[in-house]
Design a protein around this motif. Structure first.
Motif, short mmCIF file in Angstrom:
data_model
loop_
_atom_site.label_atom_id
_atom_site.label_comp_id
_atom_site.label_asym_id
_atom_site.label_seq_id
_atom_site.Cartn_x
_atom_site.Cartn_y
_atom_site.Cartn_z
N GLY A 132 0.79 -1.22 0.00
CA GLY A 132 0.00 0.00 0.00
C GLY A 132 0.82 1.27 0.00
O GLY A 132 2.04 1.25 0.11
N THR A 180 -6.72 -5.03 8.14
CA THR A 180 -6.38 -3.96 7.21
C THR A 180 -5.92 -2.71 7.95
O THR A 180 -6.56 -2.28 8.91
CB THR A 180 -7.60 -3.63 6.34
OG1 THR A 180 -8.03 -4.81 5.66
CG2 THR A 180 -7.26 -2.55 5.32
N ARG A 195 -4.07 -2.36 -12.26
CA ARG A 195 -4.05 -2.10 -10.81
C ARG A 195 -5.45 -2.24 -10.23
O ARG A 195 -5.64 -2.86 -9.17
CB ARG A 195 -3.51 -0.69 -10.57
CG ARG A 195 -3.47 -0.25 -9.12
CD ARG A 195 -2.75 1.09 -9.04
NE ARG A 195 -2.79 1.69 -7.73
CZ ARG A 195 -2.23 2.84 -7.41
NH1 ARG A 195 -1.57 3.51 -8.35
NH2 ARG A 195 -2.32 3.33 -6.20
N LYS A 247 -6.48 -5.98 -10.01
CA LYS A 247 -5.90 -6.69 -8.87
C LYS A 247 -6.56 -6.27 -7.56
O LYS A 247 -6.82 -7.11 -6.68
CB LYS A 247 -4.39 -6.43 -8.81
CG LYS A 247 -3.61 -7.07 -9.95
CD LYS A 247 -2.17 -6.59 -9.97
CE LYS A 247 -1.41 -7.01 -8.72
NZ LYS A 247 -0.01 -6.55 -8.76
N ASP A 248 -6.82 -4.97 -7.43
CA ASP A 248 -7.40 -4.49 -6.18
C ASP A 248 -8.84 -4.96 -5.98
O ASP A 248 -9.25 -5.28 -4.87
CB ASP A 248 -7.38 -2.95 -6.15
CG ASP A 248 -5.99 -2.37 -5.90
OD1 ASP A 248 -5.10 -3.12 -5.48
OD2 ASP A 248 -5.82 -1.15 -6.12
N GLN A 303 -14.10 3.08 -9.13
CA GLN A 303 -12.94 2.50 -9.81
C GLN A 303 -13.36 1.73 -11.06
O GLN A 303 -12.66 1.77 -12.08
CB GLN A 303 -12.17 1.58 -8.85
CG GLN A 303 -11.48 2.34 -7.74
CD GLN A 303 -10.16 1.72 -7.33
OE1 GLN A 303 -9.42 1.16 -8.14
NE2 GLN A 303 -9.85 1.83 -6.05
N ASP A 355 -4.26 -7.04 -3.62
CA ASP A 355 -4.47 -5.60 -3.62
C ASP A 355 -3.30 -4.86 -2.99
O ASP A 355 -2.53 -5.41 -2.20
CB ASP A 355 -5.76 -5.25 -2.88
CG ASP A 355 -5.73 -5.65 -1.42
OD1 ASP A 355 -4.93 -5.07 -0.67
OD2 ASP A 355 -6.52 -6.53 -1.02
N SER A 356 -3.17 -3.60 -3.36
CA SER A 356 -2.12 -2.75 -2.81
C SER A 356 -2.65 -1.34 -2.60
O SER A 356 -1.93 -0.36 -2.74
CB SER A 356 -0.92 -2.71 -3.76
OG SER A 356 -1.30 -2.22 -5.04
N CYS A 357 -3.93 -1.23 -2.24
CA CYS A 357 -4.58 0.08 -2.14
C CYS A 357 -4.83 0.54 -0.72
O CYS A 357 -5.28 1.67 -0.51
CB CYS A 357 -5.90 0.07 -2.91
SG CYS A 357 -7.06 -1.19 -2.37
N TRP A 366 -15.87 1.24 -4.97
CA TRP A 366 -15.47 0.35 -6.05
C TRP A 366 -16.23 0.65 -7.33
O TRP A 366 -15.70 0.43 -8.44
CB TRP A 366 -15.65 -1.10 -5.64
CG TRP A 366 -14.62 -1.57 -4.66
CD1 TRP A 366 -14.83 -2.03 -3.39
CD2 TRP A 366 -13.20 -1.60 -4.85
NE1 TRP A 366 -13.64 -2.34 -2.79
CE2 TRP A 366 -12.62 -2.09 -3.67
CE3 TRP A 366 -12.36 -1.26 -5.91
CZ2 TRP A 366 -11.25 -2.25 -3.51
CZ3 TRP A 366 -10.99 -1.41 -5.75
CH2 TRP A 366 -10.45 -1.90 -4.56
N PRO A 405 -7.61 5.11 -7.22
CA PRO A 405 -7.30 4.26 -6.07
C PRO A 405 -6.84 5.05 -4.84
O PRO A 405 -6.98 4.58 -3.71
CB PRO A 405 -6.17 3.37 -6.59
CG PRO A 405 -6.36 3.34 -8.07
CD PRO A 405 -6.88 4.70 -8.43
#
Length: 388
Positions: free
Chosen positions: A37, A166, A356, A359-360, A258, A207-209, A255, A85
């Motif tokens: 993240g 998280t 991205r 994946k998220d 996004q 995910d990396s958000c 979401w 994101p």
């Protein structure tokens, strides 16, 4: 239901959209991001920009100088924030803080609000929500909770392990769910720097958000004084529902933004990319996918708005939020998957934001209740006649 947006809400929608375009999207390739993240320094910069724009923590109450958005207004603003994101991080409406703010405004004592809630609303600190457990512990079934709280003088001792937490790394405090000796559950507040709390590791994830990633937390005889109990002893499962129904919906809002971003990228590409003598969009195989995207986005938005309306009318929204969570999580997944297909080779590379987002967004069909659990819950209500 009235689908008309007021002039004030339309203005707020446009302000948020412009803020995301001007202040947030330019930072999407900032190097202060990694597999777990965005870094705290990037978050601080984003939050400062939103604060200056008057858009920070818009869902919190006017008591803290915020906009006190109702659920319908959140649907508008959160979708716009989700277009990047980094948008929800900037506006301080990302999980888990957004849901924790909602819960704490409902349940906290005045002293707890000043100690933890106010600095979180102001974007100065972050939190985490520790409920999910490994092994035989709590997951989709929270009654399987293994973490225990035992009375110790004027306070409690908490022991157990939580994972998939998280935002755990860098969080200032945690809301910890633990089972009591009588089998009920209670929520506790604790600063993360207390003896008895250990962040064992961060978990690798698609995910990396999320700032702070997803951590494994171990509690070893953590002492929590009675003053730091969140709400009443034994009402943890009830408070979880206070938090989860609106939080499921705000996930859908973000979401949706996004997915709309991915769709816009795919449409722009299909308009200009030539193949076999004409733009991709003029080939039915591509055009139909874009049409299906538009219908999925529209259906998702209507479900979100309806559930927001139910909550704003004072309804609990448990059934509606379950249905919306399934419908939206699966719809936005289809949208982004189609976008990857339309983009072809670019869709599976970092040349656009779509990879991205792809994946998220996959995890959204799992957290806040997997689709299967919500379908099971909806079916039980149908059989028992409890849907109307």
């Amino acid at each position: 239901m009235d689908f008309t947006l007021s002039a004030e809400l339309l203005d707020l929608q446009q302000r948020t959209r412009q803020f995301i375009a001007d202040e947030v999207i330019p930072l999407e390739n900032d190097p202060r991001q990694h597999a777990h993240g965005p870094e705290e320094s990037l978050r601080d910069e984003l939050v400062a920009r939103a604060r200056k724009a008057g858009l920070l923590t818009p869902h919190a109450s006017a008591h803290y100088g915020c906009l006190a958005l109702d659920h319908r207004a959140k649907a508008i603003v959160f979708e716009e924030a989700g277009y990047s994101p980094l948008g929800p991080i900037a506006l301080n409406i990302h999980a888990p803080d957004e849901g924790n703010i909602h819960l704490m405004e409902e349940v906290c004592t005045d002293a707890q609000k000043e100690r933890w809630l106010r600095p979180m609303v102001e974007g100065r600190i972050r939190s985490c929500f520790a409920m999910t457990e490994p092994g035989e512990g709590a997951g989709s079934d929270p009654t399987m909770m293994q973490t225990r709280a035992v009375k110790d003088g004027d306070g409690y001792r908490i022991s157990g392990t939580k994972w998939l937490i998280t935002g755990a790394e860098g969080a200032s405090f945690a809301i910890i769910m633990a089972k009591m000796e009588d089998g009920s559950a209670t929520m506790f507040l604790s600063d993360m720097d207390q003896p008895g709390i250990r962040l064992e590791r961060l978990m690798d994830s698609l995910d990396s958000c999320f700032v702070g990633g997803h951590g494994v937390l171990h509690f070893e005889n953590l002492y929590v004084p009675a003053t730091d109990v969140l709400g009443e002893i034994g009402r943890g499962f009830r408070y979880a529902q206070v938090r989860l129904a609106p939080a499921r919906l705000t996930h859908c809002m973000r979401w949706l933004g996004q997915a709309r971003r991915a769709h816009d990228v795919a449409v722009a590409y299909a308009r200009k990319r030539q193949a076999f003598g004409k733009p991709l969009a003029e080939h039915e195989g591509v055009g139909f996918q874009l049409a299906d995207n538009e219908m999925d986005l529209h259906s998702a938005r209507l479900n979100i708005w309806h559930t927001a309306w139910v909550l704003d009318q004072g309804g609990k929204g448990n059934l509606e939020s379950s249905m919306t969570k399934v419908i939206v999580s699966e719809a936005v997944w289809r949208v982004v998957d189609r976008c990857v297909q339309v983009l072809g080779g670019q869709g599976v590379t970092g040349e656009t934001i779509v990879m991205r987002i792809f994946k998220d967004i996959r995890a959204f069909r799992i957290y806040d209740g997997p689709s299967e659990v919500h379908r099971w819950s909806i079916a039980r209500k149908l059989v028992s006649g409890g849907t109307h």
